[in-house]
Design a protein around this motif. Structure first.
Motif, short mmCIF file in Angstrom:
data_model
loop_
_atom_site.label_atom_id
_atom_site.label_comp_id
_atom_site.label_asym_id
_atom_site.label_seq_id
_atom_site.Cartn_x
_atom_site.Cartn_y
_atom_site.Cartn_z
N ARG A 72 0.81 -1.21 0.00
CA ARG A 72 0.00 0.00 0.00
C ARG A 72 0.84 1.26 0.00
O ARG A 72 0.50 2.25 -0.64
CB ARG A 72 -0.91 0.01 1.23
N VAL A 162 3.17 8.83 5.76
CA VAL A 162 2.93 8.78 4.32
C VAL A 162 2.60 10.18 3.78
O VAL A 162 1.75 10.89 4.32
CB VAL A 162 1.77 7.81 3.99
N VAL A 169 2.91 6.45 -1.36
CA VAL A 169 2.00 5.33 -1.59
C VAL A 169 2.50 4.52 -2.78
O VAL A 169 3.25 5.02 -3.62
CB VAL A 169 0.55 5.82 -1.85
N GLU A 177 -5.89 8.33 1.10
CA GLU A 177 -6.39 7.28 1.98
C GLU A 177 -5.66 7.29 3.32
O GLU A 177 -6.25 7.00 4.37
CB GLU A 177 -6.21 5.91 1.32
N PHE A 178 -4.38 7.64 3.31
CA PHE A 178 -3.58 7.62 4.53
C PHE A 178 -3.66 8.94 5.30
O PHE A 178 -3.09 9.04 6.38
CB PHE A 178 -2.13 7.30 4.19
N HIS A 179 -4.35 9.91 4.73
CA HIS A 179 -4.45 11.21 5.39
C HIS A 179 -5.75 11.29 6.18
O HIS A 179 -6.63 12.11 5.92
CB HIS A 179 -4.32 12.33 4.35
N ARG A 183 -6.27 5.92 9.76
CA ARG A 183 -5.36 5.28 8.80
C ARG A 183 -3.92 5.67 9.07
O ARG A 183 -2.99 4.89 8.83
CB ARG A 183 -5.77 5.66 7.37
N ASP A 184 -3.72 6.86 9.57
CA ASP A 184 -2.38 7.29 9.96
C ASP A 184 -1.87 6.44 11.13
O ASP A 184 -0.72 5.99 11.14
CB ASP A 184 -2.42 8.77 10.36
N ALA A 187 -0.89 2.99 9.82
CA ALA A 187 0.38 2.96 9.10
C ALA A 187 1.57 3.08 10.05
O ALA A 187 2.52 2.29 9.98
CB ALA A 187 0.41 4.07 8.05
#
Length: 522
Positions: A72, A162, A169, A177-179, A183-184, A187
């Motif tokens: 990812r 990320v 990514v 998606e990671f922001h 999700r942070d 990760a």
């Protein structure tokens, strides 16, 4: 400092991707020495990327077969590990095995910031030097050995979330998606698990240190790591605390920030000699204490009354606000007793043609003109960003041997589009995650650093947050708070840097000493 040997890419942790579109895990390891007084630190630096993989939802499960994993994103990190000196008497050493060294995972905030600030300002073996106030000087800036590094007492891992640093990514994945808050955590938490596993650090005392939004992340991770990975950390170090966003959000109907920012308004006005002669003669802490008392009593009560506040009392409150903030009484009244932070930045020194900084209100800026509601730029950030960009690029290319033509993203404005799943229609507050983590692990300790001249995350807002965590006694004794006569990045101020470094070393040593004492009793 004796410089590096020739950089060498390690094969130990190199994992080639199964297909061309997946990111490559590439690590570069170098050897270094740092002299601090009569002590020499021999350490290894490792920097590079770790690929995060998650189940592939597009791949169907077969009989007796789970879904495959898909790359990812890749997380870029820089780690410093102190090399254990060889003992002259191995037989004696075998009787008393050395305690595992602590390990500290570090990240900054934004959201959208790389880990460069804590890395090159406070913790790492190199730092960006500043003058007596905290100014970085003129381009091309400098990079020097850091005698205050926490590497003396803990190995260090600096994590770029990320979208920052060199963290990216995978092809076909969406950066946005990671922001997101959760999700942070996913990760960064997965990176920490992988690092502990691959480098054999599960037996080490574990610490998290974050700054600004990094404290939001650290507080969230303290519980997330317990729930998701069964990782209990020994302590959190929270620099410029931002855990309850209601304390920092100047929204209509939210009265909380006004009294919580007031002590920092007073400190700023005192620093720039914008108060009355009588107030200027008082020491900083006395001025701050007066503002705190007024903020927690008369001012708060007045704000709570809203339009019910009678005219005479309104005049009295405005008069006292003017005395404490350096703003005129007329301006305070025009603000309905509620000057927000941007109005304060612009108004305090408007008659001098200057603005004050947000991250560090000791710094002054210039706008095109003296009208308007807010400054064009943050003078505090302008002092830092160029020097730290030079510092991290020099460190990577000249010292650590990490050759990469891609830009290192020091800071990106991700806060503008950051999402908050789980906090919809309410203020973000991760204080309960911290409380639950401490209740689940009663030995966990928290160190908080606050700057008197921080108008991004004022010290009074941090104090309010801590007093409303809901910690049960005696866990309140596990929280240590220190105040500094500096701003958001208090470590750019040399006296604050020296004291803070000492306190962080003592914070980490206390667990190691306790562990050693417990082992000796067995």
């Amino acid at each position: 400092m004796a410089d590096k040997d020739t950089p060498a890419e390690t094969d130990k942790h190199r994992r080639e991707p199964p297909s061309p579109e997946l990111p490559v895990e590439r690590l570069v390891t170098t050897e270094h020495k740092l002299s601090i007084g009569k002590t020499t630190l021999n350490y290894q630096a490792t920097c590079g990327t770790v690929v995060l993989r998650e189940p592939d939802s597009s791949e169907p499960e077969g009989k007796g077969q789970s879904k495959g994993e898909k790359a990812r994103a890749s997380i870029f990190f820089i780690a410093y590990t102190l090399k254990t000196p060889k003992t002259a008497n191995p037989t004696s050493a075998a009787k008393k095995p050395a305690q595992p060294r602590p390990i500290t995972f570090s990240f900054n905030g934004g959201p959208g910031s790389s880990s460069v600030w804590l890395h090159l300002g406070l913790l790492g073996p190199k730092r960006v030097p500043t003058d007596a106030m905290g100014q970085c000087g003129t381009p091309p800036y400098a990079l020097t050995d850091n005698e205050f590094t926490l590497l003396t007492d803990s190995d260090l891992v600096f994590i770029d979330p990320v979208g920052t640093g060199h963290s990216r990514v995978a092809e076909g994945e969406k950066m946005a998606e990671f922001h997101d808050y959760q999700r942070d955590l996913d990760a960064v938490g997965e990176f920490i698990r992988l690092y502990l596993t691959r480098h054999g650090r599960w037996s080490s005392p574990k610490y998290l240190i974050g700054e600004s939004y990094g404290t939001t992340r650290a507080a969230g991770l303290s519980r997330h790591l317990q729930d998701k990975h069964n990782i209990h950390v020994n302590g959190l170090m929270l620099v410029s605390m931002a855990v309850d966003f209601q304390t920092l959000s100047f929204d209509h109907g939210n009265e909380l920030p006004y009294p919580l920012y007031l002590p920092t308004y007073a400190a700023t006005a005192w620093y720039h000699h914008a108060l009355s002669t009588a107030m200027q003669k008082k020491p900083l802490k006395a001025v701050v204490a007066e503002a705190e008392t007024f903020a927690n009593t008369d001012y708060l009560l007045a704000l709570m009354q809203g339009s019910r506040l009678n005219p005479e009392r309104r005049e009295q409150i405005a008069e006292r606000l003017a005395q404490l903030t350096g703003l005129s009484k007329a301006y305070v009244l025009r603000c309905d007793l509620r000057p927000n932070e941007f109005r304060f930045f612009k108004e305090l020194l408007r008659d001098r043609g200057q603005t004050v900084g947000r991250l560090d209100s000791r710094f002054l800026g210039l706008d095109r003109d003296d009208a308007g509601e807010q400054p064009e730029d943050d003078a505090g950030m302008n002092n830092l960003v160029g020097a730290y960009a030079v510092g991290i690029n020099r460190l990577l290319h000249e010292t650590l041997g990490y050759k990469n033509d891609a830009p290192y993203t020091v800071i990106a404005p991700l806060w503008k589009s950051w999402t908050w799943k789980g906090f919809e229609n309410k203020y973000v507050n991760v204080g309960d995650s911290l409380r639950r983590a401490m209740h689940a692990c009663p030995d966990m300790r928290v160190y908080v650093a606050s700057g008197y001249f921080d108008l991004a995350t004022p010290h009074a807002a941090g104090d309010y947050t801590l007093s409303h965590l809901g910690l049960r006694a005696p866990l309140t004794d596990n929280v240590q708070v220190s105040y500094f006569e500096a701003g958001h990045m208090m470590y750019i101020h040399p006296p604050s840097l020296a004291r803070m470094a000492t306190e962080l070393r003592q914070f980490v040593r206390s667990d190691l000493n306790a562990s050693t004492s417990a082992s000796s009793k067995q």
